[in-house]
Motif scaffolding. Sequence first.
Motif, PDB file in Angstrom:
ATOM      1  N   GLN A  27      23.630  12.909  54.323  1.00 35.27           N
ATOM      2  CA  GLN A  27      22.174  12.861  54.160  1.00 35.27           C
ATOM      3  C   GLN A  27      21.652  11.444  54.355  1.00 35.27           C
ATOM      4  O   GLN A  27      20.621  11.237  54.993  1.00 35.27           O
ATOM      5  N   MET A  28      22.362  10.461  53.825  1.00 39.22           N
ATOM      6  CA  MET A  28      21.946   9.070  53.985  1.00 39.22           C
ATOM      7  C   MET A  28      22.019   8.635  55.452  1.00 39.22           C
ATOM      8  O   MET A  28      21.126   7.950  55.958  1.00 39.22           O
ATOM      9  N   LEU A  29      23.073   9.043  56.142  1.00 39.22           N
ATOM     10  CA  LEU A  29      23.199   8.713  57.561  1.00 39.22           C
ATOM     11  C   LEU A  29      22.081   9.370  58.362  1.00 39.22           C
ATOM     12  O   LEU A  29      21.468   8.728  59.228  1.00 39.22           O
ATOM     13  N   GLN A  30      21.803  10.646  58.072  1.00 42.58           N
ATOM     14  CA  GLN A  30      20.754  11.361  58.788  1.00 42.58           C
ATOM     15  C   GLN A  30      19.399  10.705  58.554  1.00 42.58           C
ATOM     16  O   GLN A  30      18.609  10.554  59.477  1.00 42.58           O
ATOM     17  N   SER A  31      19.138  10.297  57.332  1.00 42.80           N
ATOM     18  CA  SER A  31      17.872   9.626  57.015  1.00 42.80           C
ATOM     19  C   SER A  31      17.729   8.324  57.801  1.00 42.80           C
ATOM     20  O   SER A  31      16.656   8.032  58.326  1.00 42.80           O
ATOM     21  N   GLY A  32      18.800   7.567  57.875  1.00 39.73           N
ATOM     22  CA  GLY A  32      18.779   6.317  58.630  1.00 39.73           C
ATOM     23  C   GLY A  32      18.571   6.541  60.109  1.00 39.73           C
ATOM     24  O   GLY A  32      17.832   5.798  60.772  1.00 39.73           O
ATOM     25  N   ILE A  33      19.197   7.566  60.637  1.00 37.50           N
ATOM     26  CA  ILE A  33      19.036   7.889  62.059  1.00 37.50           C
ATOM     27  C   ILE A  33      17.590   8.279  62.343  1.00 37.50           C
ATOM     28  O   ILE A  33      16.975   7.793  63.291  1.00 37.50           O
ATOM     29  N   GLU A  34      17.037   9.146  61.517  1.00 34.46           N
ATOM     30  CA  GLU A  34      15.658   9.593  61.705  1.00 34.46           C
ATOM     31  C   GLU A  34      14.666   8.442  61.545  1.00 34.46           C
ATOM     32  O   GLU A  34      13.694   8.347  62.293  1.00 34.46           O
ATOM     33  N   ALA A  35      14.907   7.571  60.594  1.00 38.29           N
ATOM     34  CA  ALA A  35      14.000   6.453  60.342  1.00 38.29           C
ATOM     35  C   ALA A  35      13.942   5.486  61.531  1.00 38.29           C
ATOM     36  O   ALA A  35      12.936   4.814  61.735  1.00 38.29           O
ATOM     37  N   ASN A  36      15.020   5.420  62.305  1.00 36.58           N
ATOM     38  CA  ASN A  36      15.090   4.486  63.425  1.00 36.58           C
ATOM     39  C   ASN A  36      15.099   5.181  64.775  1.00 36.58           C
ATOM     40  O   ASN A  36      15.433   4.573  65.794  1.00 36.58           O
ATOM     41  N   LYS A  37      14.718   6.438  64.799  1.00 44.78           N
ATOM     42  CA  LYS A  37      14.780   7.243  66.022  1.00 44.78           C
ATOM     43  C   LYS A  37      13.957   6.624  67.157  1.00 44.78           C
ATOM     44  O   LYS A  37      14.416   6.556  68.293  1.00 44.78           O
ATOM     45  N   GLU A  38      12.752   6.155  66.836  1.00 41.06           N
ATOM     46  CA  GLU A  38      11.884   5.587  67.873  1.00 41.06           C
ATOM     47  C   GLU A  38      12.532   4.363  68.517  1.00 41.06           C
ATOM     48  O   GLU A  38      12.540   4.221  69.738  1.00 41.06           O
ATOM     49  N   ILE A  39      13.096   3.491  67.699  1.00 40.82           N
ATOM     50  CA  ILE A  39      13.771   2.298  68.233  1.00 40.82           C
ATOM     51  C   ILE A  39      14.989   2.701  69.042  1.00 40.82           C
ATOM     52  O   ILE A  39      15.234   2.171  70.133  1.00 40.82           O
ATOM     53  N   THR A  40      15.743   3.642  68.527  1.00 45.50           N
ATOM     54  CA  THR A  40      16.944   4.109  69.220  1.00 45.50           C
ATOM     55  C   THR A  40      16.612   4.629  70.603  1.00 45.50           C
ATOM     56  O   THR A  40      17.254   4.261  71.602  1.00 45.50           O
ATOM     57  N   LEU A  41      15.613   5.495  70.681  1.00 46.68           N
ATOM     58  CA  LEU A  41      15.246   6.096  71.970  1.00 46.68           C
ATOM     59  C   LEU A  41      14.585   5.098  72.900  1.00 46.68           C
ATOM     60  O   LEU A  41      14.640   5.260  74.134  1.00 46.68           O
ATOM     61  N   SER A  42      14.002   4.043  72.372  1.00 48.11           N
ATOM     62  CA  SER A  42      13.315   3.056  73.214  1.00 48.11           C
ATOM     63  C   SER A  42      14.304   2.193  74.001  1.00 48.11           C
ATOM     64  O   SER A  42      13.891   1.466  74.902  1.00 48.11           O
ATOM     65  N   THR A  43      15.560   2.265  73.670  1.00 44.92           N
ATOM     66  CA  THR A  43      16.544   1.423  74.368  1.00 44.92           C
ATOM     67  C   THR A  43      17.180   2.109  75.570  1.00 44.92           C
ATOM     68  O   THR A  43      18.030   1.529  76.234  1.00 44.92           O
TER      69      THR A  43
END
Length: 48
Positions: free
Chosen positions: A29-45
Amino acid sequence: MIQLSQVGEPPLRILLGSDALQFANYKLQMLQSGIEANKEITLSTDFS
């Protein structure tokens, strides 16, 4: 553990006990939350 030794393809990791399962689910759950919180930055790369 004896049953695991007799499985053709045993799992790489096994959780033993309800506390281990509870902690693993918490960690997921903590990993999923972190992934979702940074999704925009992740996809922008992505390279286009």
